[in-house]
Every structure is written in C-alpha cells, then in structure tokens.
Design a protein around this motif. Sequence first.
Motif, PDB file in Angstrom:
ATOM      1  N   GLN A   1      46.026  42.910  49.432  1.00  0.00           N
ATOM      2  CA  GLN A   1      44.958  42.282  49.404  1.00  0.00           C
ATOM      3  C   GLN A   1      45.059  40.949  49.288  1.00  0.00           C
ATOM      4  OE1 GLN A   1      42.413  44.267  46.355  1.00  0.00           O
ATOM      5  NE2 GLN A   1      40.765  42.684  47.002  1.00  0.00           N
ATOM      6  N   TYR A   2      45.755  40.518  48.506  1.00  0.00           N
ATOM      7  CA  TYR A   2      46.080  38.965  48.145  1.00  0.00           C
ATOM      8  C   TYR A   2      46.562  38.330  49.412  1.00  0.00           C
ATOM      9  CZ  TYR A   2      48.075  34.844  46.213  1.00  0.00           C
ATOM     10  OH  TYR A   2      48.633  33.453  46.228  1.00  0.00           O
TER      11      TYR A   2
ATOM     12  N   THR B   1      36.641  46.797  52.393  1.00  0.00           N
ATOM     13  CA  THR B   1      36.996  45.418  51.965  1.00  0.00           C
ATOM     14  C   THR B   1      35.920  44.972  51.202  1.00  0.00           C
ATOM     15  OG1 THR B   1      36.803  44.595  54.078  1.00  0.00           O
ATOM     16  CG2 THR B   1      38.949  44.663  53.348  1.00  0.00           C
ATOM     17  N   GLU B   2      34.541  44.998  51.560  1.00  0.00           N
ATOM     18  CA  GLU B   2      33.436  44.602  50.776  1.00  0.00           C
ATOM     19  C   GLU B   2      33.421  45.251  49.519  1.00  0.00           C
ATOM     20  OE1 GLU B   2      31.472  42.186  52.215  1.00  0.00           O
ATOM     21  OE2 GLU B   2      32.971  41.979  53.506  1.00  0.00           O
TER      22      GLU B   2
ATOM     23  N   HIS C   1      39.854  41.074  39.538  1.00  0.00           N
ATOM     24  CA  HIS C   1      38.782  41.912  38.988  1.00  0.00           C
ATOM     25  C   HIS C   1      39.419  43.271  38.792  1.00  0.00           C
ATOM     26  CE1 HIS C   1      34.841  42.571  37.698  1.00  0.00           C
ATOM     27  NE2 HIS C   1      34.601  43.774  38.724  1.00  0.00           N
TER      28      HIS C   1
ATOM     29  N   ARG D   1      35.564  46.601  47.940  1.00  0.00           N
ATOM     30  CA  ARG D   1      36.946  46.816  47.185  1.00  0.00           C
ATOM     31  C   ARG D   1      36.790  45.530  46.041  1.00  0.00           C
ATOM     32  NH1 ARG D   1      42.701  47.023  50.119  1.00  0.00           N
ATOM     33  NH2 ARG D   1      42.041  44.929  50.436  1.00  0.00           N
ATOM     34  N   PRO D   2      37.002  45.916  44.671  1.00  0.00           N
ATOM     35  CA  PRO D   2      36.735  44.588  44.012  1.00  0.00           C
ATOM     36  C   PRO D   2      38.061  43.606  44.253  1.00  0.00           C
ATOM     37  CG  PRO D   2      37.871  46.478  42.609  1.00  0.00           C
ATOM     38  CD  PRO D   2      37.620  46.907  44.051  1.00  0.00           C
ATOM     39  N   SER D   3      37.955  42.427  43.960  1.00  0.00           N
ATOM     40  CA  SER D   3      39.023  41.228  44.187  1.00  0.00           C
ATOM     41  C   SER D   3      40.202  41.568  43.190  1.00  0.00           C
ATOM     42  CB  SER D   3      38.482  39.887  43.641  1.00  0.00           C
ATOM     43  OG  SER D   3      38.379  39.902  42.596  1.00  0.00           O
ATOM     44  N   VAL D   4      41.177  41.113  43.745  1.00  0.00           N
ATOM     45  CA  VAL D   4      42.660  41.269  42.991  1.00  0.00           C
ATOM     46  C   VAL D   4      42.304  41.205  41.342  1.00  0.00           C
ATOM     47  CG1 VAL D   4      44.793  40.736  42.731  1.00  0.00           C
ATOM     48  CG2 VAL D   4      43.855  40.557  44.859  1.00  0.00           C
TER      49      VAL D   4
ATOM     50  N   ASP E   1      40.518  35.230  39.315  1.00  0.00           N
ATOM     51  CA  ASP E   1      41.080  35.065  40.657  1.00  0.00           C
ATOM     52  C   ASP E   1      41.373  33.671  40.943  1.00  0.00           C
ATOM     53  OD1 ASP E   1      40.718  37.594  42.062  1.00  0.00           O
ATOM     54  OD2 ASP E   1      38.734  37.598  41.564  1.00  0.00           O
TER      55      ASP E   1
ATOM     56  N   GLU F   1      43.572  37.755  51.676  1.00  0.00           N
ATOM     57  CA  GLU F   1      42.560  36.926  51.034  1.00  0.00           C
ATOM     58  C   GLU F   1      43.118  35.323  51.266  1.00  0.00           C
ATOM     59  OE1 GLU F   1      41.400  37.996  47.079  1.00  0.00           O
ATOM     60  OE2 GLU F   1      40.322  39.931  48.039  1.00  0.00           O
ATOM     61  N   HIS F   2      44.574  35.283  50.788  1.00  0.00           N
ATOM     62  CA  HIS F   2      44.890  34.015  50.863  1.00  0.00           C
ATOM     63  C   HIS F   2      45.732  33.606  52.167  1.00  0.00           C
ATOM     64  CE1 HIS F   2      43.772  34.671  46.657  1.00  0.00           C
ATOM     65  NE2 HIS F   2      43.874  33.304  46.730  1.00  0.00           N
TER      66      HIS F   2
END
Lengths: 269, 358
Positions: A81-82, A8-9, A16, A11-14, A49, A85-86
């Motif tokens: 992933q979203y 997860t580290e 990105h 992995r780029p953010s959604v 993001d 994260e949320h």
Amino acid sequence: MSIGNTPTEDRPSVGHALAQARIAAGLSIDEVSTSTRVRVPIVQSIEQDDFSRCGGDVYARGHIRTLARAVGLDPEPLIAQYAAEHGTEVVAAPVAPLYSAEKIRSEPRRPNWTAAMVAAIVAVIGFVGYTAFTGNDNGNGAKADPAPPTPSSTATTPTTQTTQGTLPPTPDPTGSAIAAAPPGKVTVKISAEGGVSWVQATDHNGKRLFQGSLKKGDSQTFTDDKKIKLVVGNAGAVQLFVNGKDLGAAGDDGQVVRLTYTPGDPTQG
Amino acid sequence: MESPLKLGKARRILMANNMSFIGRDMAVDLGTANTLVYVRGRGIVLNEPSVVAVNTNTGGILAVGSEAKKMIGRTPGNIVAVRPLKDGVIADFEITERMLRYFILKVHRRRYLARPRVVICVPSGITGVERRAVIDAANQAGARTVHIIEEPMAAAIGAGLPVHEATGNMVVDIGGGTTEVAVISLGGIVTAQSIRVAGDELDNAIIQHIKKEYSLLLGERTSEQIKLTVGSAFATKDDEEHTEIRGRDLVSGLPKTVVISAAEVRKAIEEPVNAIVDAVKTTLDKCPPELSGDIMDRGIVLAGGGALLRGLDERLRHETGMPIHIAETPLDCVALGAGKCVEEFEALQRVLDAAPRR
C-alpha cells in the motif's frame, strides 16, 4: 468511481492502520518505540502518514515493517500500500536463467589478434595481386582479340591518347594490324609465333614500353612519334609488323637482335 | 579474385566492432561464497557459487559454479574443488582469473572480442596488494578496463539508500568471507570496518562445536545447511526446532547421525555472531556525532546473506538500541549496487576507484 477502486477507498491509510492495530494490541507509543527502537516522534509522524522524517523510501519501508510486526500486523500488504501511495516500486532482482551447466572448454579462447593481423595482411596482398592481375589482363585482352588494337586499347603511351582525335580515319576498312598503322608515327607489332622470346621495347626517350617474355601466340603493339628500339631474345621465334609492313621473322632461332624503327623506316606498303 | 574482396569485407566488420562495441559493460560481485554478474541493460544474469573444480593431472577446469560446489569434499585424488577466494580476497590468483574469464565469456554470446568494461566489488578493508591482484586478475581474464567499488558502498546503493545526501547511512553487509560495516554520507565512506568473520566462520563454528560435543566430523556443506535451517542469533519463544545431522564418528570412524536443537546451534555460533555485533558497535563508536544522530533516526540496514540469519536483526536491535532494517533482496544488494554504477557509469563514476584507506 469504479467498483475496482472501492477496496482501496475503504482501506485505512498505512499510518492509520498501524495506529489502529497498536491500540487494538493495547500498546502505547512508548512501548512500541521501546520494542522496535524507532524513536517516539518518528512513530508519531508515521501514524499520521508523514513519512518525510524517515529519511528515504527504504527507511520508511523498514520502519513500517518493524512497526507492523510489533503491533501484530502482516507487514506485506502495508508495504504494498505504501508503495502504491508513494509511487515507489519494490525492485525485484530478476535472476535470469541464462546460466546452464555446460561443458567447459579446456582453454577459453581469447581474441586472436595475430589471426586478425594475418587476415589483414593477406587482404592487402590479395588486393595488390588483384590489381596487378587485372593490369595483365589488358595486355592479354589485346592478344586474345584478333582485331587490330586501336591506339586507345593498347594504351601504351599517353601521347597516342591525346593525338587520337586528330588522326585521319584508317584507310583500310578491313581493320587489319597492317592497315591500322597511323602515318607520321612508328608502329611496331611483335608477335611470338615460333616459340617463346624475351622482348624489350623502348621509345625515343629511352622509356621502357615493354619488357618480358612473349609466350607462343602472344603479341604486343607499340607506338611512338619518333623511334622504337627493340631487343629480341629469340629472333627466330617472333614476327614483326612495322608501320603496317610485314617484316617476317626478326632473325634466326636463338639469335639476339637489336632493332630500331622510325616512322619512315620501313615505310608502309 | 573474390577472396580478397571477402577478406576486405571481413576486415571492415572487424574494424566496426573494434570502434563501437567490444563486449557489454558488466559488474561483478566477486564474493567468497557467491559470484554475481550484472550486465548492463540485462540485470543480474548469473549467480553462482565461487567454486572451481580443477583436474590436477591436466590442470584443466572441470566445472565452475554450482556444479563444482557439489563436488566439494567429494572429489577423487586427481580433482580438487577449490574456492579461489578466502576472507573476501583472492587466495588463488590463477584460478580466480580463470573463473572470471569463464564468467565473462559466459555472458557474451560472441566468444571473440569479449572485452568489456568491468566494475568489481572488493571489501573495504582490502590492502593495496590484494586490490592490485583483483585488477590484474580481471585484466587477464579479458576485461578492457577495471573499476573497483567498495562492497559497503555497492550494498548501500543496491539497497536503495540515499547515499548522495548529506545524511548518515549505516550499512552492514555480511557476506561469505567478510562482514563490512560502513557509515556512508555524501557518496563516500565516512568510517568503515571490515572483519573477516562472516558466513563461513559461522559454518566453521558449527563444525567445531559438533566435533567437540559429539566427536562427529561434518563437511562444510552440511554445516552450511544446518546454519540455514536452524541457525539463529537471538532466542525467541518458539524456536525449539531440532534437526538431524549426518557425519563421520571420530571414535569409531563410521557414519553417524545425531539430533541437535536450534538452541545448541545458537550457542555454537555465539562467538562469530558476537564478533559481528562488536564490529557494528565499534563502527558506531567511531562515527561522527552528527551522523550518529541521523542513524539513530533511520536505522541500520543489513545486507548480504548473513542478514538472513534468523534473529540477527532482533539481536542487533537489542544490542545497539537502533532500528534495524533488512534490505529487500539482501543476497543481490551488492551486485545490484555495482550494477547501478554500470548503468549510470558516468553519473556514479566518482564512487568508483576510491583509493585504499590503509
């Protein structure tokens, strides 16, 4: 940092990931906006993001899905992933396998209020009957017990209850009905020995002490301060003991007699 | 001497039930195609086709749900398999009531004293009479109190839209009998349209097309199957699938098989799909401008079984120029939304029992 976190580290953010994929596909933001109909400023903020402009989780997920499809990405990992994260979870609708095909009854039952009402009435009647029955039981107990009915066990008049403490001890320790008669009162014991007889007893106020049929072998005892009146339907069938004195049969068979007794008549002995 | 005591105890238990707990609260999505039942604290427990098989000799019910659906079009003379709802409203009152009673009893373990509070979804375009019929049917089926929620509102809540905010949300719920298009803001419906063109109409269009082109008579079940496998609303590059269909030849009267393409099916259902697209457009047209702007940003959410028609989102995107989202679980949206109302009965009570607007 544990090893489990590394993917997860890395992995780029959604946003990105979407931006990278768009550039890799050689599309401009305008082109993506035209094909997905998501407005340009919203596409830009998602790629940075910032999902606040989407107006809610559902819409954010929807936009991510459409954008991902437009730029040739698989939307599902991005959605997951979203959500991670949320802190929102995709609520799956669990359809429990409760239903199973089962024989249908011709007419499904409804709550049967009539039956409930009947049950309630039966319960009330049963309770009343129960209390009446136990009331009779006391009288039967006196009969079943050959020992003398003490004033408390006869419980016919409350006056005997109150004066009980002042009574002198019974003179005869054998405790027969004859000996148990307290002085200064009239005590009548009536027992049906020759057959069935209807009996009515009233005290000096005219209050009814007993009324009913005595079966063969039944007996009743009455006590009063001044006077007891008796009406016996079948005088030959009953034996009378008054103030401890055995008077024998009240009369002839089938004869109706009316009798009155006072404390001094007849006297004990 | 013991029986009165026992009875007294039984009566006490009866009284306790009476006061505390008569049946579980439930929500029913009484749809033309499927009926879903949501029970408070348990989620969706039942998802069955709204079909009832009745023996006409005795008047007794033979089967309800998927078993009855298998019987459609395959029954002997003394059995009819009926769909008691048509176009989203009750067409056969008595059968609907019995179906509801069956479902209510189904989800209760105790057969007696099953008198739950029920929330029922109705189309937004329903008339007062049709609404009354739903309430009466549920009451007679054993409901203690009946609450009504409009389907687009339930769908929006079920899809997770922020309905209580002062922003516009647009939801399109394409069910079996009706398509509901609504703009929702501040927990109420701002403008809505309900057309009686939906999944069933698509099936019917396929039947009519095959009959005209191939003189082949199809059953409802087969045409629905065709719609699910090859039906689409928008041409994509790789959709030249073919499917084999079986039916009765109208000319010879014998069974026959033909092969049709996805493009042909798309042409067949063109008309009802256009009607749905038009409904979306007219609703947007009637929408107040502030809310139009909100919807422009957020997009339109599709729910109901019709949302799964392939290419429909693409078609709407193309026609309206707005982003289109398909709800996570389109088939369960309405039931989940009504279920949420049951779970948070007190909090969401104001979205219930909205008076009919016409």
